[in-house]
Design a protein around this motif. Sequence first.
Motif, PDB file in Angstrom:
ATOM      1  N   VAL A 221      -1.963   4.061   9.228  1.00 19.09           N
ATOM      2  CA  VAL A 221      -0.963   3.148   8.670  1.00 19.09           C
ATOM      3  C   VAL A 221       0.344   3.892   8.399  1.00 19.09           C
ATOM      4  O   VAL A 221       1.442   3.397   8.691  1.00 19.09           O
ATOM      5  CB  VAL A 221      -1.499   2.507   7.376  1.00 19.09           C
ATOM      6  CG1 VAL A 221      -0.385   1.766   6.635  1.00 19.09           C
ATOM      7  CG2 VAL A 221      -2.634   1.543   7.685  1.00 19.09           C
TER       8      VAL A 221
ATOM      9  N   ASP B  30      -5.699   5.205   6.465  1.00 14.03           N
ATOM     10  CA  ASP B  30      -4.444   5.395   5.740  1.00 14.03           C
ATOM     11  C   ASP B  30      -3.473   6.260   6.531  1.00 14.03           C
ATOM     12  O   ASP B  30      -2.263   6.009   6.540  1.00 14.03           O
ATOM     13  CB  ASP B  30      -4.709   6.026   4.372  1.00 14.03           C
ATOM     14  CG  ASP B  30      -5.371   5.064   3.409  1.00 14.03           C
ATOM     15  OD1 ASP B  30      -5.086   3.852   3.508  1.00 14.03           O
ATOM     16  OD2 ASP B  30      -6.175   5.501   2.571  1.00 14.03           O
TER      17      ASP B  30
ATOM     18  N   PRO C  92       0.820  -1.220   0.000  1.00 13.00           N
ATOM     19  CA  PRO C  92       0.000   0.000   0.000  1.00 13.00           C
ATOM     20  C   PRO C  92       0.852   1.268   0.000  1.00 13.00           C
ATOM     21  O   PRO C  92       1.952   1.301   0.580  1.00 13.00           O
ATOM     22  CB  PRO C  92      -0.813  -0.120   1.293  1.00 13.00           C
ATOM     23  CG  PRO C  92      -0.779  -1.571   1.643  1.00 13.00           C
ATOM     24  CD  PRO C  92       0.553  -2.069   1.156  1.00 13.00           C
TER      25      PRO C  92
ATOM     26  N   ALA D  20      -2.579  -2.083   7.284  1.00 16.06           N
ATOM     27  CA  ALA D  20      -3.332  -1.710   6.084  1.00 16.06           C
ATOM     28  C   ALA D  20      -4.340  -2.786   5.722  1.00 16.06           C
ATOM     29  O   ALA D  20      -5.475  -2.486   5.325  1.00 16.06           O
ATOM     30  CB  ALA D  20      -2.353  -1.484   4.921  1.00 16.06           C
TER      31      ALA D  20
END
Length: 565
Positions: free
Chosen positions: A398, A395, A140, A422
């Motif tokens: 993370v 996000d 990611p 994630a």
Amino acid sequence: MSAAQTSRPDRATGTARARMARFLPSRRDYGLLRSAWKTDLFAGITVGIVALPLALAFGVSSGVGAEAGLITAVVAGLVAAVMGGSNVQVSGPTGAMVVVLAPVVAAHGVGSIALVSVLAGLIVMILGVSGLGRAVAFIPWPVVEGFTLGIAAIIFLQQVPLATGTEATPGHNTFLAAVESASQATVPAVLQTLAVVAGVAAVMYLLPKLSKALPASLIAVLLATVAAEVLALDIPRIGALPHSLPAPSMPSLDPGALGGLLMPAVSIATLAAIESLLSARVASGMAGPDGRPSGAYSPDRELTGQGLASIAAGFFGGMPATGAIARTAVNVRSGAKTRLAAMVHALVLLAIIYLAAGLVGRIPLAALAGILMVTATRMVSRHTVTAILRSTRADAAVFVITAFITVAFDLIVAIQIGFAAAAVFTLRTFASLSGVRREAVPEPTLPGDEHIAIFRLDGAMFFGAAERVLQEIGQVKDIQVAIIRLSQLRMLDATGAHALVEVISALELRGVTVLLKGVQPQHLELVTNVGVIRSLRHHKHLFTSLPDAVQHARSHVLRNAAASA
């Protein structure tokens, strides 16, 4: 032996050769050489000039030494240019690799790095041959950027001892070591080294505003070295460097130490694979002076090439190498089109070893610290950080977690935890988008329709959402027939299918007849194998249209009413 039997080994041999050819150099690598050789030559010289101070700085910062950094840039840079999967990738020592190597040097000594380089290179080659090169696409974006931010912070902190003219404490956490080194600094030595760092940083920030064509880092190092010589500053220098490339030799193999080096080699190989593939992927979409992207790359061949590069560097006493995004970007922006540019970059550094090793040895270590501090700050894009933090909470979390773990603990652990976080947030999002909705029985309404319930499953029926769906359907009461619509179900795994079995079994035990409508073709085999269809009261309770299912449900209600009359 028949002709068909004879042809089978031939086909197998041909397939094996075709697979092997994917990892070997070919004429296609140099298809643009006739028209681009002059531009490639200039690009290679430019990258070589830019790479010199970086190679020296990364070698010193890792604890292996400036000599190892320079050797790695030459040997690994040349091998990766020929064998790698990108026409414009430039390889050598990098900041991320420095972060991993410094603890290995502290724990096992400088002599272990050549063997670690060979071991890591073999692992990277295996990753490439096994076809795992494309796996980097699944990392990611917040994990990659958090990882980059953490590496930048570590590189910056690692330069504090050089910037203050003190010795770093081996084996300590980077942040604690930086604080301890700063507290041990003494006047006037620290003022001299900090002045060199500030001067280098000023040149690297201001010179590109005057002309982007000038190699700012090299000019900064030259000015710092001249100033140190003229002012006779008593500050640490690089020291003596070899005037030639050492002869290749097999790294010494100590069976007792091999076990302790295996895990560091795995970590280094993982980092080398990720960094090289990310760099090649970015470079493939980067436009040169003509506005055209540099072109596609082969992920698997890139890994095998980088593995060979690290092995070769280990044989010459160097350190593990990866694709270097900073040097690759300079290469692309200088107009490089073929592998000639990366080869020339390595040959320029080789010429410096033979012709200017004495002059290079007089460079102040504080100048290299200044270069890496500026490099670390440029690794992080303020716009990128802002964009991630403003995206979604998941996000942003993370990103922050990955960056923190990178600085506080370990790079590979940071990638693992970031990837796991994630995945958890993504599964939670999928689960929130999945669910069950009760629909009204289509009109015209008939007597007994109040005993029919239609449930529509949406989104994904997987292990993250199955339990919630099971509970919602199981809570419905006072019905005789349940129609479960599966036509809007986009994803179904074994756990979801098993949850359907449990739902059907629970309803049937309560005397509720279950009808399934709209099982999609891609899910039919799964629901059959797991036992969904077998759990139905009758195999004919499987429908493709809702009107047919509703009509059948009404017949059950009428039959039950007649039986109870």
